[in-house]
Design a protein around this motif. Structure first.
Motif, mmCIF file in Angstrom:
data_model
loop_
_atom_site.group_PDB
_atom_site.id
_atom_site.type_symbol
_atom_site.label_atom_id
_atom_site.label_comp_id
_atom_site.label_asym_id
_atom_site.label_seq_id
_atom_site.Cartn_x
_atom_site.Cartn_y
_atom_site.Cartn_z
ATOM 1 N N SER A 35 0.763 -1.150 0.184
ATOM 2 C CA SER A 35 -0.035 0.095 0.042
ATOM 3 C C SER A 35 0.793 1.212 0.073
ATOM 4 O O SER A 35 0.352 2.347 -0.295
ATOM 5 N N CYS A 36 1.913 1.166 0.088
ATOM 6 C CA CYS A 36 3.031 2.414 0.171
ATOM 7 C C CYS A 36 4.336 1.998 0.011
ATOM 8 O O CYS A 36 4.777 0.733 0.276
ATOM 9 N N GLY A 37 5.308 2.933 -0.455
ATOM 10 C CA GLY A 37 6.649 2.660 -0.604
ATOM 11 C C GLY A 37 7.332 2.246 0.737
ATOM 12 O O GLY A 37 8.278 1.355 0.556
ATOM 13 N N GLU A 38 7.090 2.838 1.878
ATOM 14 C CA GLU A 38 7.550 2.602 2.958
ATOM 15 C C GLU A 38 7.376 0.777 3.335
ATOM 16 O O GLU A 38 8.450 0.155 3.899
ATOM 17 N N ASP A 39 6.230 0.509 3.009
ATOM 18 C CA ASP A 39 5.798 -0.988 3.386
ATOM 19 C C ASP A 39 6.733 -1.881 2.482
ATOM 20 O O ASP A 39 7.295 -2.796 2.977
ATOM 21 N N PHE A 40 7.049 -1.411 1.082
ATOM 22 C CA PHE A 40 7.929 -2.273 0.313
ATOM 23 C C PHE A 40 9.233 -2.310 0.765
ATOM 24 O O PHE A 40 9.814 -3.498 0.685
ATOM 25 N N LEU A 41 9.755 -1.085 1.269
ATOM 26 C CA LEU A 41 11.121 -1.108 1.169
ATOM 27 C C LEU A 41 11.271 -1.786 2.746
ATOM 28 O O LEU A 41 12.372 -2.410 2.898
ATOM 29 N N HIS A 42 10.476 -1.873 3.679
ATOM 30 C CA HIS A 42 10.423 -2.558 4.842
ATOM 31 C C HIS A 42 10.537 -4.255 4.349
ATOM 32 O O HIS A 42 11.534 -4.649 5.343
ATOM 33 N N ALA A 49 12.983 -11.719 -7.222
ATOM 34 C CA ALA A 49 13.034 -11.552 -8.621
ATOM 35 C C ALA A 49 11.747 -11.174 -9.311
ATOM 36 O O ALA A 49 10.678 -11.540 -8.789
ATOM 37 N N GLY A 50 11.952 -10.409 -10.396
ATOM 38 C CA GLY A 50 10.513 -10.055 -11.166
ATOM 39 C C GLY A 50 10.601 -8.857 -11.647
ATOM 40 O O GLY A 50 11.619 -8.180 -11.992
ATOM 41 N N CYS A 51 9.649 -7.846 -11.331
ATOM 42 C CA CYS A 51 9.544 -6.352 -11.503
ATOM 43 C C CYS A 51 8.891 -5.374 -10.510
ATOM 44 O O CYS A 51 8.061 -6.370 -9.587
ATOM 45 N N LEU A 52 8.725 -4.227 -10.464
ATOM 46 C CA LEU A 52 7.853 -3.413 -9.685
ATOM 47 C C LEU A 52 6.910 -2.676 -10.601
ATOM 48 O O LEU A 52 7.381 -1.985 -11.256
ATOM 49 N N LEU A 53 5.755 -2.590 -10.131
ATOM 50 C CA LEU A 53 4.853 -1.744 -10.635
ATOM 51 C C LEU A 53 4.646 -0.500 -9.530
ATOM 52 O O LEU A 53 4.068 -0.855 -8.485
ATOM 53 N N ILE A 54 5.036 0.586 -9.777
ATOM 54 C CA ILE A 54 4.828 1.649 -8.594
ATOM 55 C C ILE A 54 3.865 2.896 -9.188
ATOM 56 O O ILE A 54 4.438 3.479 -10.222
ATOM 57 N N ASP A 55 3.008 3.162 -8.401
ATOM 58 C CA ASP A 55 2.525 4.348 -8.632
ATOM 59 C C ASP A 55 2.947 5.353 -8.409
ATOM 60 O O ASP A 55 3.880 5.543 -7.351
ATOM 61 N N ILE A 56 3.118 6.637 -9.410
ATOM 62 C CA ILE A 56 4.020 7.707 -9.095
ATOM 63 C C ILE A 56 3.701 8.840 -7.975
ATOM 64 O O ILE A 56 4.212 9.371 -7.086
ATOM 65 N N ARG A 57 2.360 8.695 -7.838
ATOM 66 C CA ARG A 57 1.602 9.795 -6.935
ATOM 67 C C ARG A 57 1.107 9.058 -5.710
ATOM 68 O O ARG A 57 -0.134 8.238 -5.779
ATOM 69 N N MET A 58 1.594 8.860 -4.733
ATOM 70 C CA MET A 58 1.215 8.238 -3.411
ATOM 71 C C MET A 58 1.399 9.095 -2.285
ATOM 72 O O MET A 58 2.364 9.855 -2.071
ATOM 73 N N SER A 59 0.580 8.839 -1.099
ATOM 74 C CA SER A 59 0.605 9.691 0.100
ATOM 75 C C SER A 59 1.792 9.000 0.783
ATOM 76 O O SER A 59 2.305 7.870 0.501
ATOM 77 N N MET A 61 5.727 8.241 0.807
ATOM 78 C CA MET A 61 6.891 8.476 -0.168
ATOM 79 C C MET A 61 6.336 8.433 -1.469
ATOM 80 O O MET A 61 5.501 7.356 -1.638
ATOM 81 N N ASP A 62 6.549 9.129 -2.436
ATOM 82 C CA ASP A 62 6.033 8.944 -3.802
ATOM 83 C C ASP A 62 6.800 7.821 -4.543
ATOM 84 O O ASP A 62 7.969 7.513 -4.131
ATOM 85 N N GLY A 63 6.375 7.768 -5.495
ATOM 86 C CA GLY A 63 6.981 6.708 -6.534
ATOM 87 C C GLY A 63 8.326 6.854 -6.818
ATOM 88 O O GLY A 63 9.070 6.070 -7.035
ATOM 89 N N LEU A 64 8.345 8.185 -7.239
ATOM 90 C CA LEU A 64 9.927 8.595 -7.659
ATOM 91 C C LEU A 64 10.885 8.616 -6.608
ATOM 92 O O LEU A 64 12.241 8.218 -6.937
ATOM 93 N N SER A 65 10.574 9.043 -5.606
ATOM 94 C CA SER A 65 11.423 8.656 -4.192
ATOM 95 C C SER A 65 11.679 7.304 -3.805
ATOM 96 O O SER A 65 12.767 6.778 -3.620
ATOM 97 N N LEU A 66 10.704 6.388 -3.996
ATOM 98 C CA LEU A 66 10.824 4.851 -3.738
ATOM 99 C C LEU A 66 11.743 4.459 -4.875
ATOM 100 O O LEU A 66 12.894 3.727 -4.492
ATOM 101 N N GLN A 67 11.628 4.977 -6.032
ATOM 102 C CA GLN A 67 12.521 4.669 -7.178
ATOM 103 C C GLN A 67 14.027 4.853 -6.808
ATOM 104 O O GLN A 67 14.885 4.066 -6.972
#
Length: 153
Positions: A35-42, A49-59, A61-67
Motif C-alpha cells: 500500500s505504500c513505498g515504506e511498506d515495500f522497503l521494509h 526476482a521479477g519487477c515493480l509496478l509503482i504508482d508515481i503519486r502516493m501519500s 513516499m511518492d513513486g519517484l522517491s521510492l525508485q
C-alpha cells in the motif's frame, strides 16, 4: 513467464492494487501487493526476482522517491512507473532514474503485460550477467600463482 518471478505492486489506492492483482493473477503472474513505498522497503529482500509496478503519486513516499531509494540500495528489480496524471517531466524523471517503462492509467492491458514481460526479460539478463561475473571472479581466485603470472603477461 517463470514461476519464480513476481510482480510487486506498490499503489496507495486499494481498488487499483486489487484490480491489478486480479488481472495479473488471472494471466498467471505471481503478485505481491503493497500500500505504500515504506511498506515495500521494509519487506524488500535483494534475492527477490521479477519487477515493480509503482504508482508515481502516493501519500507518504511518492513513486519517484521510492525508485531513487531502490537505486541507492542496488535493487535489481526493473521498475514500471504507473500514473493517472502523467506528464513529460515526470516521465523524464522516471526514465533518468532507470525506469523500465512509464504507463498511464487506465491501462491498455496488452501494453501492461508487454511492459511486465520486457521487465522480466531485463531482470533475467541482469541477474545472468551478475552470475557470470561472480563465476568469473571465483575462477580467477582459483588460479595458481604461476597461472596468474602467465595471465598478466
Amino acid at each position: 513467464m517463470t514461476s519464480n518471478l513476481t510482480v510487486f505492486i506498490v499503489d496507495d489506492d486499494p481498488a487499483v492494487r486489487d484490480a491489478l492483482g486480479l488481472l495479473l493473477g488471472i494471466r498467471g503472474y505471481r503478485t505481491a501487493l503493497f500500500s505504500c513505498g515504506e511498506d515495500f522497503l521494509h519487506s524488500w529482500r535483494p534475492e527477490w526476482a521479477g519487477c515493480l509496478l509503482i504508482d508515481i503519486r502516493m501519500s507518504g513516499m511518492d513513486g519517484l522517491s521510492l525508485q531513487r531509494r531502490l537505486l541507492e540500495l542496488n535493487c535489481m528489480l526493473p521498475i514500471i512507473i504507473i500514473t493517472g496524471h502523467g506528464d513529460v517531466a515526470l516521465a523524464r524523471q522516471a526514465f533518468k532514474a532507470q525506469a523500465s517503462d512509464f504507463l498511464e492509467k487506465p491501462f491498455d492491458h496488452d501494453k501492461l503485460l508487454a511492459a511486465i514481460d520486457e521487465a522480466f526479460s531485463r531482470e533475467a539478463h541482469a541477474r545472468g550477467q551478475l552470475q557470470r561475473q561472480v563465476e568469473g571472479q571465483a575462477l580467477l581466485r582459483a588460479l595458481t600463482p604461476r597461472e596468474r603470472e602467465v595471465m598478466q603477461l
